[in-house]
Design a protein around this motif. Structure first.
Motif, PDB file in Angstrom:
ATOM      1  N   PHE A 339       0.687  -1.237  -0.231  1.00 50.17           N
ATOM      2  CA  PHE A 339      -0.318   0.128   0.331  1.00 50.17           C
ATOM      3  C   PHE A 339       0.940   1.472  -0.229  1.00 50.17           C
ATOM      4  O   PHE A 339       1.801   0.947   1.202  1.00 50.17           O
ATOM      5  N   GLY A 340       0.129   2.467  -0.636  1.00 51.14           N
ATOM      6  CA  GLY A 340       1.399   3.321  -0.164  1.00 51.14           C
ATOM      7  C   GLY A 340       1.151   3.803   0.659  1.00 51.14           C
ATOM      8  O   GLY A 340      -0.222   3.879   1.384  1.00 51.14           O
ATOM      9  N   GLU A 341       2.028   4.816   1.293  1.00 46.87           N
ATOM     10  CA  GLU A 341       1.639   5.733   2.463  1.00 46.87           C
ATOM     11  C   GLU A 341       0.695   6.768   2.604  1.00 46.87           C
ATOM     12  O   GLU A 341       0.786   7.667   3.553  1.00 46.87           O
ATOM     13  N   TYR A 342      -0.052   7.122   1.009  1.00 44.62           N
ATOM     14  CA  TYR A 342      -0.801   8.584   1.093  1.00 44.62           C
ATOM     15  C   TYR A 342      -2.765   7.963   0.742  1.00 44.62           C
ATOM     16  O   TYR A 342      -2.806   8.811   0.748  1.00 44.62           O
ATOM     17  N   ASP A 343      -2.241   6.162   1.102  1.00 42.40           N
ATOM     18  CA  ASP A 343      -4.024   6.012   0.573  1.00 42.40           C
ATOM     19  C   ASP A 343      -4.495   5.513   1.543  1.00 42.40           C
ATOM     20  O   ASP A 343      -4.001   5.737   2.948  1.00 42.40           O
ATOM     21  N   VAL A 344      -5.606   6.239   1.900  1.00 44.81           N
ATOM     22  CA  VAL A 344      -6.442   6.492   3.295  1.00 44.81           C
ATOM     23  C   VAL A 344      -6.515   6.128   3.850  1.00 44.81           C
ATOM     24  O   VAL A 344      -6.418   5.475   5.544  1.00 44.81           O
ATOM     25  N   LEU A 345      -7.861   4.422   3.326  1.00 45.62           N
ATOM     26  CA  LEU A 345      -7.593   2.922   4.180  1.00 45.62           C
ATOM     27  C   LEU A 345      -6.685   2.793   5.092  1.00 45.62           C
ATOM     28  O   LEU A 345      -6.290   1.896   5.859  1.00 45.62           O
ATOM     29  N   PRO A 346      -5.743   2.705   3.987  1.00 42.29           N
ATOM     30  CA  PRO A 346      -4.612   1.824   4.186  1.00 42.29           C
ATOM     31  C   PRO A 346      -4.160   2.406   5.198  1.00 42.29           C
ATOM     32  O   PRO A 346      -3.239   2.127   6.500  1.00 42.29           O
ATOM     33  N   SER A 347      -3.672   3.627   5.735  1.00 44.28           N
ATOM     34  CA  SER A 347      -3.317   4.596   6.591  1.00 44.28           C
ATOM     35  C   SER A 347      -3.915   4.416   8.002  1.00 44.28           C
ATOM     36  O   SER A 347      -3.705   4.672   8.728  1.00 44.28           O
ATOM     37  N   ILE A 348      -5.239   4.466   7.900  1.00 38.56           N
ATOM     38  CA  ILE A 348      -6.413   4.540   8.964  1.00 38.56           C
ATOM     39  C   ILE A 348      -5.913   2.785   9.553  1.00 38.56           C
ATOM     40  O   ILE A 348      -6.192   2.805  10.628  1.00 38.56           O
ATOM     41  N   VAL A 349      -6.026   1.977   8.849  1.00 40.10           N
ATOM     42  CA  VAL A 349      -5.280   0.529   9.368  1.00 40.10           C
ATOM     43  C   VAL A 349      -3.840   0.080   9.868  1.00 40.10           C
ATOM     44  O   VAL A 349      -4.152  -0.443  11.424  1.00 40.10           O
ATOM     45  N   GLN A 350      -2.948   1.225   9.457  1.00 38.79           N
ATOM     46  CA  GLN A 350      -1.449   1.232  10.007  1.00 38.79           C
ATOM     47  C   GLN A 350      -2.010   1.540  11.717  1.00 38.79           C
ATOM     48  O   GLN A 350      -1.467   1.323  12.286  1.00 38.79           O
ATOM     49  N   ALA A 351      -2.670   2.699  11.157  1.00 40.01           N
ATOM     50  CA  ALA A 351      -2.801   3.884  12.711  1.00 40.01           C
ATOM     51  C   ALA A 351      -3.313   2.680  13.577  1.00 40.01           C
ATOM     52  O   ALA A 351      -3.103   2.726  14.275  1.00 40.01           O
ATOM     53  N   HIS A 352      -4.675   1.969  13.275  1.00 42.77           N
ATOM     54  CA  HIS A 352      -4.852   1.389  14.119  1.00 42.77           C
ATOM     55  C   HIS A 352      -3.933  -0.143  14.567  1.00 42.77           C
ATOM     56  O   HIS A 352      -4.540  -0.409  15.705  1.00 42.77           O
TER      57      HIS A 352
END
Length: 499
Positions: A339-352
């Protein structure tokens, strides 16, 4: 379970047609003529707008208090953005809220004033984002054509029956399921008898106007008859099994004529560009699997089997592993997605994943990157504020979320975070006066959460406690004035009777 079904059915009553006919805006003569949807909201008087808004806010309080909601900010953001975009094409009044109800039944509803609700079952039954959009467009069309607002005597009587049925069902459900079912049966029968003559025409008009809204918003107009056809097949199957009809079909009377007309119109609308379709497919894949997981309808085996060919399933699998404290496995699955670091949902899941391990600084870093690109997004503000609070950055968190409640005073999640922030600040404050001010704001936030979840007595008690603390300081008259205004709002909400 009975209570949930009864209350869900009760809300349907507030969406059946209380309509007066409006001339057709679409004529299909081989080509779709340019539709000029009348912006009927532009002619609504201030008093009517105010009353409709009060009905919408009252309904939202009942939904928050009694419905099993999916309050995931990202999922709600997706549906709200879609609805608001379509609403802006035909209405001057903004959409107030789009609650997402954790219910497997296929259903959606609209409330005068601008609340549109959708069941998770509707999303999971759809074949694509455009089919989800077709249901939302249909509900927006009901609002834009003011099907629930016309001031005929019959409409007034029917609205009283519908809202009365909702109130009665909510009250009965607290006493017991059988009583609630009895109330619903009587109310729904009366409502159906009164609405039958109008609802068919208004449903057809909502199809026509909704299909145009759908196309103008960049979705495939063919999605509406596709979804209708799927529902019609389910209705036929259920009838053969003597089973219940989908809730949406009960509140939106359906005929083969509607399906035929929608199919005929669809052939004349332009196709969606492939690039846009790919964007929609990606978003739907993410939404589908996230809701599948959040509504507890996807097992680990389901997610694992689909993760290699679906980014949405992979991200849901990361959520599943994280929530089961399998952090290393979750990180491996995430990394394999590329995933790209600026994709919204992947960023949210990574933060989770970071949050679950109490690595709040890493979660803040992941969310800050994407928030800098999309500072207007409510979901990113909520996720980021949550982690800022846990990271001890209270001022930064409050700066993010206080504007949310200024824009939408009914934002329960934002108020919950404000309460957490001020409670943490009060514990850290060493000066008595500063600590009391933080306590006052924490109590105010708690009062607002209770207000918007229909707990009026609790809201008044929290408000009274805040006033009591404020009166300990002679220089806090401005805060007392603010709290007095809050009290007036709570009392008005408590005493409001929809009619």
């Amino acid at each position: 379970m009975i209570k949930k079904k009864v209350i869900a059915a009760a809300l349907i009553l507030s969406t059946q047609a209380t309509q007066a006919m409006v001339d057709d805006a679409v004529r299909v003569n081989g080509l779709v003529q340019s539709l000029r949807v009348p912006n009927l909201s532009a002619g609504v008087g201030f008093n009517e707008q105010y009353h409709n808004r009060q009905i919408a806010l009252w309904s939202l309080q009942q939904i928050n208090a009694n419905m099993p909601l999916i309050d995931d900010p990202w999922s709600v953001q997706v549906l709200y953005t879609m609805t608001a975009q379509m609403n802006a094409l035909v209405r001057a009044q903004p959409i107030i809220a789009v609650p997402l109800i954790n219910d497997n039944n296929i259903n959606a509803f609209a409330v005068p004033g601008g609340v549109i609700g959708m069941n998770t079952g509707t999303v999971l039954a759809a074949g694509g984002l455009d089919e989800v959009a077709s249901v939302l467009a249909h509900e927006v069309a009901h609002l834009s054509q003011r099907h629930y607002e016309h001031r005929s005597d019959n409409a007034k009587k029917l609205m009283a029956i519908q809202l009365g049925g909702l109130i009665a069902a909510l009250a009965a459900s607290a006493a017991g399921g059988d009583a609630a079912l009895a109330v619903m049966a009587g109310s729904q029968t009366a409502s159906a008898e009164n609405a039958a003559a109008h609802s068919r025409e208004h449903e057809r008009e909502a199809d026509r106007v909704g299909q145009q809204i759908l196309s103008e918003a960049g979705y495939d107009a063919r999605a509406m008859p596709r979804f209708f056809n799927q529902l019609y097949r389910q209705v036929s199957l259920n009838q053969s099994k003597n089973a219940f009809l989908p809730s949406f079909m009960q509140s939106h009377p359906f005929t083969m004529e509607r399906l035929s007309e929608a199919s005929a119109r669809a052939a004349n609308y332009p196709h969606v560009a492939m690039s846009e379709k790919q964007v929609q497919d990606k978003l739907f894949d993410e939404l589908y699997w996230r809701l599948k997981y959040l509504s507890k309808q996807a097992t680990r085996a389901d997610l694992t089997a689909n993760a290699n060919q679906s980014d949405g399933a992979r991200l849901a699998l990361v959520m599943h592993l994280t929530d089961h404290h399998e952090y290393q496995a979750a990180q491996r699955v995430f990394d394999q997605g590329g995933f790209g670091e600026y994709d919204v949902l992947p960023s949210i899941v990574q933060a989770h994943l970071h949050t679950a391990q109490h690595h709040y600084d890493k979660a803040v870093s992941a969310l800050s990157r994407i928030h800098n690109i999309y500072p207007e997004r409510r979901d990113l503000r909520l996720y980021l504020a949550h982690n800022l609070i846990h990271d001890g950055q209270i001022a930064e968190a409050l700066a993010l979320i206080q504007s949310l409640v200024h824009q939408n005073p009914h934002d329960v999640q934002a108020w919950q975070l404000i309460r957490q922030a001020y409670e943490q600040k009060a514990r850290a404050d060493t000066d008595a006066r500063t600590r009391d001010i933080s306590t006052i704001y924490a109590l105010q936030a708690r009062s607002q959460v209770e207000l918007w979840t229909g707990k009026y007595q609790g809201a008044l008690q929290s408000n009274a406690q805040a006033i009591k603390v404020a009166k300990n300081h002679q220089d806090l008259s401005a805060l007392i004035g603010m709290l007095d205004k809050d009290k007036e709002i709570i009392l008005t909400a408590r005493d409001f009777k929809p009619k």
